[in-house]
Design a protein around this motif. Structure first.
Motif, PDB file in Angstrom:
ATOM      1  N   LEU B  27       0.841  -1.201   0.000  1.00  0.00           N
ATOM      2  CA  LEU B  27       0.000   0.000   0.000  1.00  0.00           C
ATOM      3  C   LEU B  27       0.874   1.248   0.000  1.00  0.00           C
ATOM      4  N   PHE B  28       1.913   1.240   0.830  1.00  0.00           N
ATOM      5  CA  PHE B  28       2.799   2.396   0.909  1.00  0.00           C
ATOM      6  C   PHE B  28       3.474   2.651  -0.430  1.00  0.00           C
ATOM      7  N   SER B  29       3.910   1.560  -1.101  1.00  0.00           N
ATOM      8  CA  SER B  29       4.585   1.740  -2.373  1.00  0.00           C
ATOM      9  C   SER B  29       3.637   2.263  -3.437  1.00  0.00           C
ATOM     10  N   CYS B  30       2.375   1.817  -3.383  1.00  0.00           N
ATOM     11  CA  CYS B  30       1.366   2.373  -4.283  1.00  0.00           C
ATOM     12  C   CYS B  30       1.268   3.875  -4.072  1.00  0.00           C
ATOM     13  N   GLY B  31       1.241   4.288  -2.805  1.00  0.00           N
ATOM     14  CA  GLY B  31       1.141   5.710  -2.507  1.00  0.00           C
ATOM     15  C   GLY B  31       2.335   6.481  -3.021  1.00  0.00           C
ATOM     16  N   VAL B  32       3.544   5.924  -2.822  1.00  0.00           N
ATOM     17  CA  VAL B  32       4.754   6.609  -3.297  1.00  0.00           C
ATOM     18  C   VAL B  32       4.722   6.744  -4.813  1.00  0.00           C
ATOM     19  N   LEU B  33       4.351   5.660  -5.478  1.00  0.00           N
ATOM     20  CA  LEU B  33       4.285   5.693  -6.943  1.00  0.00           C
ATOM     21  C   LEU B  33       3.300   6.759  -7.416  1.00  0.00           C
ATOM     22  N   GLY B  34       2.153   6.820  -6.754  1.00  0.00           N
ATOM     23  CA  GLY B  34       1.162   7.815  -7.161  1.00  0.00           C
ATOM     24  C   GLY B  34       1.643   9.234  -6.942  1.00  0.00           C
ATOM     25  N   VAL B  35       2.314   9.464  -5.799  1.00  0.00           N
ATOM     26  CA  VAL B  35       2.787  10.818  -5.515  1.00  0.00           C
ATOM     27  C   VAL B  35       3.824  11.244  -6.541  1.00  0.00           C
ATOM     28  N   VAL B  36       4.692  10.303  -6.951  1.00  0.00           N
ATOM     29  CA  VAL B  36       5.752  10.679  -7.877  1.00  0.00           C
ATOM     30  C   VAL B  36       5.203  10.815  -9.294  1.00  0.00           C
ATOM     31  N   VAL B  37       4.254   9.967  -9.649  1.00  0.00           N
ATOM     32  CA  VAL B  37       3.896   9.828 -11.058  1.00  0.00           C
ATOM     33  C   VAL B  37       2.744  10.729 -11.480  1.00  0.00           C
ATOM     34  N   ARG B  38       1.733  10.855 -10.638  1.00  0.00           N
ATOM     35  CA  ARG B  38       0.517  11.521 -11.107  1.00  0.00           C
ATOM     36  C   ARG B  38       0.695  13.024 -11.202  1.00  0.00           C
ATOM     37  N   ARG B  39      -0.060  13.634 -12.117  1.00  0.00           N
ATOM     38  CA  ARG B  39       0.049  15.075 -12.333  1.00  0.00           C
ATOM     39  C   ARG B  39      -0.974  15.849 -11.518  1.00  0.00           C
ATOM     40  N   ASN B  40      -2.136  15.273 -11.312  1.00  0.00           N
ATOM     41  CA  ASN B  40      -3.200  16.014 -10.649  1.00  0.00           C
ATOM     42  C   ASN B  40      -2.939  16.082  -9.148  1.00  0.00           C
ATOM     43  N   ALA B  41      -3.003  17.281  -8.588  1.00  0.00           N
ATOM     44  CA  ALA B  41      -2.660  17.449  -7.172  1.00  0.00           C
ATOM     45  C   ALA B  41      -3.642  16.713  -6.279  1.00  0.00           C
ATOM     46  N   ILE B  42      -4.893  16.549  -6.708  1.00  0.00           N
ATOM     47  CA  ILE B  42      -5.878  15.848  -5.873  1.00  0.00           C
ATOM     48  C   ILE B  42      -5.539  14.363  -5.791  1.00  0.00           C
ATOM     49  N   VAL B  43      -5.078  13.798  -6.923  1.00  0.00           N
ATOM     50  CA  VAL B  43      -4.678  12.389  -6.890  1.00  0.00           C
ATOM     51  C   VAL B  43      -3.439  12.214  -6.019  1.00  0.00           C
ATOM     52  N   VAL B  44      -2.548  13.195  -6.060  1.00  0.00           N
ATOM     53  CA  VAL B  44      -1.381  13.154  -5.171  1.00  0.00           C
ATOM     54  C   VAL B  44      -1.839  13.128  -3.715  1.00  0.00           C
ATOM     55  N   PHE B  45      -2.881  13.904  -3.428  1.00  0.00           N
ATOM     56  CA  PHE B  45      -3.442  13.897  -2.073  1.00  0.00           C
ATOM     57  C   PHE B  45      -3.983  12.536  -1.685  1.00  0.00           C
ATOM     58  N   MET B  46      -4.728  11.922  -2.613  1.00  0.00           N
ATOM     59  CA  MET B  46      -5.273  10.587  -2.328  1.00  0.00           C
ATOM     60  C   MET B  46      -4.139   9.610  -2.039  1.00  0.00           C
ATOM     61  N   CYS B  47      -3.035   9.749  -2.776  1.00  0.00           N
ATOM     62  CA  CYS B  47      -1.936   8.806  -2.575  1.00  0.00           C
ATOM     63  C   CYS B  47      -1.237   9.055  -1.241  1.00  0.00           C
ATOM     64  N   ILE B  48      -1.228  10.319  -0.788  1.00  0.00           N
ATOM     65  CA  ILE B  48      -0.685  10.576   0.550  1.00  0.00           C
ATOM     66  C   ILE B  48      -1.559   9.893   1.599  1.00  0.00           C
ATOM     67  N   GLU B  49      -2.884   9.941   1.389  1.00  0.00           N
ATOM     68  CA  GLU B  49      -3.771   9.245   2.321  1.00  0.00           C
ATOM     69  C   GLU B  49      -3.516   7.733   2.286  1.00  0.00           C
ATOM     70  N   LEU B  50      -3.216   7.208   1.093  1.00  0.00           N
ATOM     71  CA  LEU B  50      -2.878   5.777   0.993  1.00  0.00           C
ATOM     72  C   LEU B  50      -1.650   5.453   1.839  1.00  0.00           C
ATOM     73  N   MET B  51      -0.638   6.318   1.764  1.00  0.00           N
ATOM     74  CA  MET B  51       0.578   6.057   2.537  1.00  0.00           C
ATOM     75  C   MET B  51       0.290   6.110   4.030  1.00  0.00           C
ATOM     76  N   LEU B  52      -0.527   7.092   4.450  1.00  0.00           N
ATOM     77  CA  LEU B  52      -0.857   7.188   5.874  1.00  0.00           C
ATOM     78  C   LEU B  52      -1.625   5.947   6.332  1.00  0.00           C
ATOM     79  N   ASN B  53      -2.515   5.450   5.456  1.00  0.00           N
ATOM     80  CA  ASN B  53      -3.265   4.245   5.800  1.00  0.00           C
ATOM     81  C   ASN B  53      -2.353   3.037   5.924  1.00  0.00           C
ATOM     82  N   ALA B  54      -1.335   2.977   5.049  1.00  0.00           N
ATOM     83  CA  ALA B  54      -0.407   1.846   5.119  1.00  0.00           C
ATOM     84  C   ALA B  54       0.357   1.863   6.433  1.00  0.00           C
ATOM     85  N   VAL B  55       0.799   3.057   6.827  1.00  0.00           N
ATOM     86  CA  VAL B  55       1.534   3.157   8.091  1.00  0.00           C
ATOM     87  C   VAL B  55       0.619   2.809   9.265  1.00  0.00           C
TER      88      VAL B  55
END
Lengths: 174, 113
Positions: B27-55
């Motif tokens: 889950l954390f790696s999915c979040g990291v990949l999304g933060v690095v790769v995606r262009r839309n800032a809202i999707v970057v936000f969702m991926c930060i939430e993914l990382m927090l959920n993984a932790v």
């Protein structure tokens, strides 16, 4: 394969699959709604781990609060002139290498480490932790609890101040 | 002893701790990949939430397998910070959109000197 394992793997598959959709979907609405399933899957895993209070809190805060906030963000920032909900990607190759390294490192660490298992683990498994959390919040963790309330207050005031539309005709200087 | 046999058989937990941790790592790696790769800032936000959920998931797994509720307290505070971060971040994104008419992170370079 007993029921516990079946439920665990069900929630794990739901969580991982919807997390992959969040990251890879081209449509931002699909991302937001599959994030809902990720939150539900993680909440189910919390229940399996006997963290009932945090499972309910997860549903209340993440699904009821943060996800709705994100959906409002999607609606408020979709460009009405060019209705472009599809979003592209950046730097695919270096990002893939970075994340592959991260996955390898984390997997190797988690898989090879010899984790400490408490003798009490089987005792605590049968009981819930709501009472322990409630006791700890007002005794040993009282100061972080109060600081958390101040953080939330500051965040609310700051978010409202930043997101409001500044009226140029307003008499009150901001 | 390798991690495969780390779970004692007498415990009520049939799933080894490793499986929760591997799920959390993915889950954390999915979040990291999304933060690095995606262009839309809202999707970057969702991926930060993914990382927090993984932790949070790994913290609760540790706490539950250790038989100590202190890790769950930490998850509680992580959730508080996540809520505050989501509110302030969305406010920043909305005011950015009002000024620049875009939320693509590669077009937002007004802090660049």
């Amino acid at each position: 394969m007993n029921l516990y394992e079946i439920v665990f793997y069900f929630f794990a598959i739901v969580t991982v699959g919807s997390a992959a959709v969040v990251v890879f979907s081209r449509n931002i609405i699909y991302s937001a709604f599959s994030l809902l399933f990720t939150f539900f899957g993680v909440a189910g895993l919390y229940v399996l781990l006997n963290a009932d209070f945090l499972a309910v809190t997860q549903l209340l805060i993440y699904v009821g609060g943060i996800l709705v906030l994100l959906l409002f963000g999607v609606m408020l920032t979709s460009n009405t002139i060019s209705v472009e909900l599809k979003t592209g990607t950046l730097h695919i190759l270096p990002a893939t290498i970075l994340v592959a390294l991260l996955v390898g490192l984390l997997t190797a660490t988690f898989w090879t480490a010899d984790w400490f298992m408490s003798k009490r683990a089987s005792d605590i498994a049968a009981q819930t932790t709501s009472k322990e959390i409630g006791d700890a919040l007002v005794t040993t963790h009282l100061l972080p609890f109060e600081i958390a309330s101040i953080i939330l207050l500051v965040a609310i005031v700051g978010a409202a101040m930043m997101a409001r539309r500044e009226n140029p005709k307003s008499q009150i200087p901001i | 002893m390798t991690g495969k046999n780390a779970c004692p058989t007498k415990s009520n937990f049939m799933i080894p701790l490793n499986h929760y941790l591997l799920l959390s790592a993915f889950l954390f790696s999915c979040g990291v990949l999304g933060v690095v790769v995606r262009r839309n800032a809202i999707v970057v936000f969702m991926c930060i939430e993914l990382m927090l959920n993984a932790v949070n998931l790994s913290l609760i797994a540790f706490s539950s397998y250790l038989g100590d509720a202190t890790g769950q307290m930490l998850v509680f505070f992580v959730m508080v910070v996540a809520a505050a971060e989501a509110a302030v971040g969305l406010a920043i994104i909305i005011s950015l959109f009002r000024n620049k008419q875009t939320v693509n992170v590669d077009e937002l370079n007004i802090l660049k000197w």
